[in-house]
Design a protein around this motif. Sequence first.
Motif, PDB file in Angstrom:
ATOM      1  N   ARG A 125       0.845  -1.189   0.000  1.00  0.00           N
ATOM      2  CA  ARG A 125       0.000   0.000   0.000  1.00  0.00           C
ATOM      3  C   ARG A 125       0.885   1.246   0.000  1.00  0.00           C
ATOM      4  N   THR A 126       0.437   2.277  -0.668  1.00  0.00           N
ATOM      5  CA  THR A 126       1.231   3.502  -0.821  1.00  0.00           C
ATOM      6  C   THR A 126       1.405   4.253   0.491  1.00  0.00           C
ATOM      7  N   ASP A 128      -2.127  -5.790  -4.974  1.00  0.00           N
ATOM      8  CA  ASP A 128      -2.880  -6.779  -4.198  1.00  0.00           C
ATOM      9  C   ASP A 128      -2.164  -8.126  -4.197  1.00  0.00           C
ATOM     10  N   THR A 138       2.092   2.601   3.413  1.00  0.00           N
ATOM     11  CA  THR A 138       2.760   1.701   4.350  1.00  0.00           C
ATOM     12  C   THR A 138       4.232   1.559   3.973  1.00  0.00           C
ATOM     13  N   ASN A 165      -0.428   0.692  -5.311  1.00  0.00           N
ATOM     14  CA  ASN A 165      -0.954  -0.413  -4.519  1.00  0.00           C
ATOM     15  C   ASN A 165      -0.849  -1.712  -5.315  1.00  0.00           C
TER      16      ASN A 165
END
Length: 446
Positions: free
Chosen positions: A354-355, A389, A357, A387
């Motif tokens: 995630r951008t 997944d 984290t 991001n």
Amino acid sequence: MKKFICVLCALCVLLGAATLPAGAISFSNNVVTRSKSILMVNRDIGQVVFEQDADEKRYPASTTKIMTYIVAYEHIDDIENTRIPIKKSVLDKLKGTDSSSANLADHVGKKMSAIDLLYSMMVPSGNDAALTLADYVGDGDIDKFVDMMNEKADELGCENTHFMNPDGLHDDDHYTTARDLYKITTYALTLPHFFEISNTTEYKCEGDEYALTTTNYLIDQYRGGEYYYQYAEGVKTGTTDEAGRCLVTTASADGNSYILILLGAPYKAGEMEEYYTFTDAADLFRWALVDLQMQTIKSTQTPICEAKVKLAWGRDKVTLVPEKNLNAVMPKDLTPENIVVETNVDEVISAPLRTDTPVGTAAVYYVDTKTGDKQIVATVNLVPSENLDRSGILAVLDVIGTIFRSYWFIVIIVAILLILAGYVIAGKIHRNRQRKRRKVKKYRNF
């Protein structure tokens, strides 16, 4: 309310320090200085831009009174209306010391407001005012007040500071450093009235016929002469034969603001009385205000490096960028060759990503191409530029692969193989024995 404000100020200073750039860069320049210890800091982000022996213990002379102001202000509930008696017994302690004075002898037997005494201490550097405030706050015990000064120094994180008096008269055990004095002054500047008082060039106490005048020629347009510098503001001078010339001051221009600590400039009464601190300060301020500027070194859009990724379907790499913009004061002629980045990221990182984290850090350095010196600017968190997944299929396969590669799995497989091998060997031995028995039986029948 006074205590609450002071605690809030302390928290602001500490929190501000926590968000400062990690590095302390001392940029090379052509300024010729005479002060022994120097610390220059950009006030907007708290970044050091120049230092010289900033952690050497020095005698502070009357810059001591910055701490005296802090302790007095924090222990007098109402500085404008509190009336403090002027005692001859207190002023007599200064006899024979050749002290700077605010002419409090004219007020002996009377009372002066606390704020008049603060002006009397900071503007003409009155030792008589410093002792009077210390005597009042210490309930007649000046040593008690000095203990408060040292306690406050500890509270502010001053590791190389020790006070023996509130006025700065020489004592071998009375010392500080440029860096500690910066911490003290930064805190003092958060307190009400301090900047206004320390930047005053002329002040008339209640009932006085003549005005007090500042010892700081750097800020005095009318008496400063060649030492006057139009962008300078405050804060405090100090001079003794042992300490030399000392100065704490600030300057602001074109949206840039600096604080400067100078200790130990040459001085000897009757022999060498030049004001080298003022010339050092003006020259350093000119250099900083002209040659340095705030710049965005790395932005959230700046690619720093690529990292290998696993568990993301169709992707094996991701670009990492800074979590936040890295702004720092740098030379205006900064080039890409002056900036070096060293990353600390795992060899392979796992989705999901995630951008917001962080997955690693980057140390950003400034390299002086003239000297080759490499100095850290800051350490920043790195985050993915997009991001990613996690793929369920790849995750299952990874778990299976992890199991197959695990130590205990290998141990179990080896154990099973050994058991199977033992079973096979035992079976073979058993069959061999059976064949031998059958041969013996057949022989007997013959």
